[in-house]
Design a protein around this motif. Structure first.
Motif, PDB file in Angstrom:
ATOM      1  N   ALA A 293       0.976  -1.198   0.018  1.00 32.56           N
ATOM      2  CA  ALA A 293       0.048   0.201  -0.186  1.00 32.56           C
ATOM      3  C   ALA A 293       0.910   1.412  -0.019  1.00 32.56           C
ATOM      4  N   ALA A 294       1.908   1.236   0.686  1.00 40.01           N
ATOM      5  CA  ALA A 294       2.871   2.473   0.845  1.00 40.01           C
ATOM      6  C   ALA A 294       3.439   2.810  -0.589  1.00 40.01           C
ATOM      7  N   LEU A 295       3.893   1.630  -1.295  1.00 41.20           N
ATOM      8  CA  LEU A 295       4.263   1.849  -2.499  1.00 41.20           C
ATOM      9  C   LEU A 295       3.454   2.495  -3.294  1.00 41.20           C
ATOM     10  N   ARG A 296       2.444   2.551  -3.371  1.00 32.90           N
ATOM     11  CA  ARG A 296       1.279   3.294  -3.956  1.00 32.90           C
ATOM     12  C   ARG A 296       0.662   4.351  -3.453  1.00 32.90           C
ATOM     13  N   GLY A 297       1.380   4.908  -2.355  1.00 32.82           N
ATOM     14  CA  GLY A 297       0.913   6.150  -1.672  1.00 32.82           C
ATOM     15  C   GLY A 297      -0.298   6.075  -0.935  1.00 32.82           C
ATOM     16  N   PHE A 298      -0.689   4.775  -0.441  1.00 28.40           N
ATOM     17  CA  PHE A 298      -1.586   4.553   0.544  1.00 28.40           C
ATOM     18  C   PHE A 298      -0.995   4.184   1.873  1.00 28.40           C
ATOM     19  N   ARG A 299      -1.815   4.435   3.074  1.00 27.43           N
ATOM     20  CA  ARG A 299      -1.664   4.159   4.533  1.00 27.43           C
ATOM     21  C   ARG A 299      -2.256   3.085   4.903  1.00 27.43           C
ATOM     22  N   LEU A 300      -1.995   2.019   5.189  1.00 20.06           N
ATOM     23  CA  LEU A 300      -2.913   0.910   5.889  1.00 20.06           C
ATOM     24  C   LEU A 300      -2.331   0.656   7.461  1.00 20.06           C
ATOM     25  N   ASP A 301      -3.648   0.745   7.980  1.00 16.21           N
ATOM     26  CA  ASP A 301      -3.475   0.387   9.469  1.00 16.21           C
ATOM     27  C   ASP A 301      -4.668  -0.586  10.036  1.00 16.21           C
ATOM     28  N   ARG A 302      -4.031  -1.267  10.976  1.00 15.79           N
ATOM     29  CA  ARG A 302      -4.857  -2.348  11.801  1.00 15.79           C
ATOM     30  C   ARG A 302      -5.797  -1.525  13.106  1.00 15.79           C
ATOM     31  N   VAL A 303      -7.087  -1.960  13.031  1.00 14.29           N
ATOM     32  CA  VAL A 303      -7.802  -1.157  14.128  1.00 14.29           C
ATOM     33  C   VAL A 303      -8.402  -1.994  14.883  1.00 14.29           C
ATOM     34  N   GLU A 304      -8.884  -1.562  16.016  1.00 16.48           N
ATOM     35  CA  GLU A 304     -10.018  -2.321  16.928  1.00 16.48           C
ATOM     36  C   GLU A 304     -11.249  -2.090  16.252  1.00 16.48           C
ATOM     37  N   ALA A 305     -12.188  -3.246  15.928  1.00 15.55           N
ATOM     38  CA  ALA A 305     -13.414  -3.054  15.432  1.00 15.55           C
ATOM     39  C   ALA A 305     -14.180  -3.489  16.738  1.00 15.55           C
ATOM     40  N   ASP A 306     -15.524  -2.983  16.677  1.00 13.80           N
ATOM     41  CA  ASP A 306     -16.402  -3.147  17.755  1.00 13.80           C
ATOM     42  C   ASP A 306     -16.644  -4.770  18.085  1.00 13.80           C
ATOM     43  N   ALA A 307     -17.625  -5.384  17.396  1.00 12.79           N
ATOM     44  CA  ALA A 307     -17.768  -6.852  17.730  1.00 12.79           C
ATOM     45  C   ALA A 307     -16.781  -7.731  16.670  1.00 12.79           C
ATOM     46  N   ALA A 308     -16.285  -7.360  15.974  1.00 11.72           N
ATOM     47  CA  ALA A 308     -15.644  -8.104  14.676  1.00 11.72           C
ATOM     48  C   ALA A 308     -14.140  -8.360  15.191  1.00 11.72           C
ATOM     49  N   GLY A 309     -13.684  -7.766  16.103  1.00 13.41           N
ATOM     50  CA  GLY A 309     -12.258  -7.893  16.694  1.00 13.41           C
ATOM     51  C   GLY A 309     -11.368  -6.868  16.098  1.00 13.41           C
ATOM     52  N   GLU A 310     -10.747  -7.169  14.846  1.00  8.52           N
ATOM     53  CA  GLU A 310      -9.924  -6.129  13.849  1.00  8.52           C
ATOM     54  C   GLU A 310     -10.591  -5.869  12.770  1.00  8.52           C
ATOM     55  N   ALA A 311     -10.263  -4.769  12.236  1.00 11.48           N
ATOM     56  CA  ALA A 311     -10.463  -4.239  10.860  1.00 11.48           C
ATOM     57  C   ALA A 311      -9.189  -3.449  10.207  1.00 11.48           C
ATOM     58  N   TYR A 312      -9.203  -3.261   9.060  1.00 10.07           N
ATOM     59  CA  TYR A 312      -8.170  -2.302   8.450  1.00 10.07           C
ATOM     60  C   TYR A 312      -8.702  -1.185   7.778  1.00 10.07           C
ATOM     61  N   VAL A 313      -7.968  -0.127   7.907  1.00  8.49           N
ATOM     62  CA  VAL A 313      -8.252   0.994   7.233  1.00  8.49           C
ATOM     63  C   VAL A 313      -7.069   1.462   6.370  1.00  8.49           C
ATOM     64  N   ILE A 314      -7.562   1.719   5.127  1.00  8.60           N
ATOM     65  CA  ILE A 314      -6.676   2.322   4.068  1.00  8.60           C
ATOM     66  C   ILE A 314      -7.054   3.668   3.741  1.00  8.60           C
ATOM     67  N   THR A 315      -5.984   4.672   4.077  1.00 13.61           N
ATOM     68  CA  THR A 315      -6.208   5.845   3.328  1.00 13.61           C
ATOM     69  C   THR A 315      -5.201   6.381   2.416  1.00 13.61           C
ATOM     70  N   ARG A 316      -5.891   7.496   1.692  1.00 10.74           N
ATOM     71  CA  ARG A 316      -4.909   8.441   0.809  1.00 10.74           C
ATOM     72  C   ARG A 316      -5.708   9.673   0.585  1.00 10.74           C
TER      73      ARG A 316
END
Length: 60
Positions: free
Chosen positions: A11-34
Protein backbone atom coordinates in the motif's frame (compact mmCIF):
# COMPACT_ATOMS: atom_id res chain seq x y z
CA UNK A 1 1.89 -10.56 11.34
CA UNK A 2 3.92 -10.94 8.15
CA UNK A 3 0.93 -10.87 5.78
CA UNK A 4 -0.21 -7.52 7.19
CA UNK A 5 3.29 -6.03 6.99
CA UNK A 6 3.60 -7.14 3.36
CA UNK A 7 0.26 -5.57 2.46
CA UNK A 8 1.15 -2.43 4.40
CA UNK A 9 4.37 -2.08 2.39
CA UNK A 10 2.53 -2.70 -0.87
CA UNK A 11 0.00 0.00 0.00
CA UNK A 12 2.80 2.41 0.90
CA UNK A 13 4.45 1.88 -2.47
CA UNK A 14 1.20 3.17 -4.01
CA UNK A 15 0.95 6.16 -1.69
CA UNK A 16 -1.65 4.64 0.65
CA UNK A 17 -1.45 4.13 4.39
CA UNK A 18 -2.77 0.85 5.84
CA UNK A 19 -3.55 0.52 9.55
CA UNK A 20 -4.99 -2.25 11.68
CA UNK A 21 -7.66 -1.03 14.11
CA UNK A 22 -9.85 -2.50 16.82
CA UNK A 23 -13.39 -3.05 15.53
CA UNK A 24 -16.41 -3.25 17.82
CA UNK A 25 -17.69 -6.82 17.62
CA UNK A 26 -15.57 -8.02 14.70
CA UNK A 27 -12.26 -7.96 16.57
CA UNK A 28 -10.05 -6.06 14.14
CA UNK A 29 -10.45 -4.27 10.85
CA UNK A 30 -8.17 -2.50 8.41
CA UNK A 31 -8.29 1.13 7.32
CA UNK A 32 -6.62 2.30 4.14
CA UNK A 33 -6.23 6.01 3.50
CA UNK A 34 -4.90 8.38 0.88
CA UNK A 35 -5.74 12.07 0.65
CA UNK A 36 -9.53 12.31 1.16
CA UNK A 37 -10.15 8.55 0.71
CA UNK A 38 -10.70 6.47 3.84
CA UNK A 39 -11.89 2.91 3.40
CA UNK A 40 -12.51 0.34 6.12
CA UNK A 41 -11.96 -3.29 5.18
CA UNK A 42 -12.89 -6.28 7.32
CA UNK A 43 -10.26 -8.87 6.36
CA UNK A 44 -6.80 -9.14 4.86
CA UNK A 45 -8.45 -10.73 1.82
CA UNK A 46 -10.50 -7.54 1.43
CA UNK A 47 -7.27 -5.53 1.64
CA UNK A 48 -5.67 -7.74 -1.03
CA UNK A 49 -8.68 -7.28 -3.30
CA UNK A 50 -8.61 -3.50 -2.88
CA UNK A 51 -4.88 -3.33 -3.59
CA UNK A 52 -5.37 -5.51 -6.65
CA UNK A 53 -7.97 -3.01 -7.89
CA UNK A 54 -5.49 -0.17 -7.61
CA UNK A 55 -2.60 -2.29 -8.90
CA UNK A 56 -0.77 -2.33 -5.61
CA UNK A 57 -0.11 -5.93 -4.70
CA UNK A 58 1.11 -9.23 -6.02
CA UNK A 59 -0.33 -12.72 -5.51
CA UNK A 60 0.52 -14.24 -2.18
Amino acid sequence: MKAFATLQASAALRGFRLDRVEADAAGEAYVITRWALTKQLQTLDDVRAFLAQIGGTHAG
